[in-house]
Design an enzyme around this catalytic site. Structure first.
Site, short mmCIF file in Angstrom:
data_model
loop_
_atom_site.label_atom_id
_atom_site.label_comp_id
_atom_site.label_asym_id
_atom_site.label_seq_id
_atom_site.Cartn_x
_atom_site.Cartn_y
_atom_site.Cartn_z
N HIS A 27 0.84 -1.21 0.00
CA HIS A 27 0.00 0.00 0.00
C HIS A 27 0.87 1.25 0.00
O HIS A 27 0.63 2.20 -0.75
CB HIS A 27 -0.88 0.06 1.26
CG HIS A 27 -1.94 -0.97 1.36
ND1 HIS A 27 -2.07 -1.75 2.49
CD2 HIS A 27 -2.92 -1.35 0.52
CE1 HIS A 27 -3.10 -2.56 2.34
NE2 HIS A 27 -3.63 -2.34 1.14
N LYS A 51 -17.72 -6.08 7.54
CA LYS A 51 -16.42 -6.68 7.83
C LYS A 51 -15.95 -6.26 9.21
O LYS A 51 -15.99 -5.09 9.57
CB LYS A 51 -15.38 -6.22 6.80
CG LYS A 51 -15.48 -6.89 5.47
CD LYS A 51 -14.30 -6.49 4.61
CE LYS A 51 -14.29 -7.23 3.29
NZ LYS A 51 -13.15 -6.81 2.46
N ARG A 100 -1.85 -5.90 -8.52
CA ARG A 100 -0.87 -6.92 -8.21
C ARG A 100 -0.76 -7.96 -9.31
O ARG A 100 0.31 -8.47 -9.59
CB ARG A 100 -1.22 -7.63 -6.90
CG ARG A 100 -1.14 -6.74 -5.69
CD ARG A 100 -1.64 -7.44 -4.48
NE ARG A 100 -3.08 -7.67 -4.62
CZ ARG A 100 -3.90 -7.98 -3.64
NH1 ARG A 100 -3.44 -8.16 -2.43
NH2 ARG A 100 -5.18 -8.14 -3.86
N SER A 137 -3.28 -7.38 2.96
CA SER A 137 -3.48 -7.23 4.41
C SER A 137 -3.92 -8.55 5.04
O SER A 137 -3.49 -8.90 6.13
CB SER A 137 -4.52 -6.14 4.70
OG SER A 137 -4.05 -4.89 4.31
#
Length: 169
Positions: A27, A51, A100, A137
């Protein structure tokens, strides 16, 4: 006053959204690169009520502020709602996202097209450094929970916070 503001030039602004639970070196790499392209980068912790994060939104904001302070042009806040509404409310014309892998691109392209269709906001994709191409993460938290070494994957302050949270200090 000097710089773009004194000349009547509008500041170049972008937003880097995410959950950042916690912020990783991946990040940080994208944020740092965006900070060199834009005058102001808004790092936005997107709130998803469904979440349960490891860190509270306020803790995430504090960690992000600490690890991005050196850039000098980062604003950090939380937002609950559509990212394009955040952009419209603040007159931000661009979203910066890290990619990514090809699998990220498929999802992110769809989001970028939706966001542009809803509001005209453009999305800039920055390929993640190969060093962090596998990093998320969720993966960091999982490895940390099992006692793995994540010191090379997160800033020091984040490592300390994770270690404390997991009771492994």
């Amino acid at each position: 006053m000097t710089g773009p503001e004194s000349e009547g030039t509008q500041l170049r602004r972008a937003v880097c959204p995410g959950s950042f639970d916690p912020i990783t070196n991946g990040h940080l790499d994208i944020i740092a690169r965006a900070s060199r392209l834009y005058d102001v980068v808004h790092v936005v912790v997107m709130i998803n009520q469904s979440k349960k994060g490891m860190f509270t939104v306020d803790e995430r904001i504090d960690l992000i502020r600490e690890v991005t302070a050196e850039f000098g042009n980062i604003q950090v806040e939380a937002y609950h709602g559509l990212l394009v509404d955040f952009c419209k409310q603040r007159d931000i014309p661009a979203i910066v996202k890290g990619l990514r892998a090809v699998s990220d691109f498929d999802y992110e392209l769809q989001m970028a097209q939706m966001n542009n269709g809803l509001s005209g906001v453009e999305t800039l994709f920055i390929p993640t450094s190969p060093t962090y191409s596998f990093l998320s993460s969720s993966l960091v938290k999982e490895v940390a929970q099992w006692g793995g070494d994540i010191s090379h994957l997160v800033p020091g302050v984040v490592l300390e916070a994770l270690t404390e949270r997991l009771g492994k200090a």
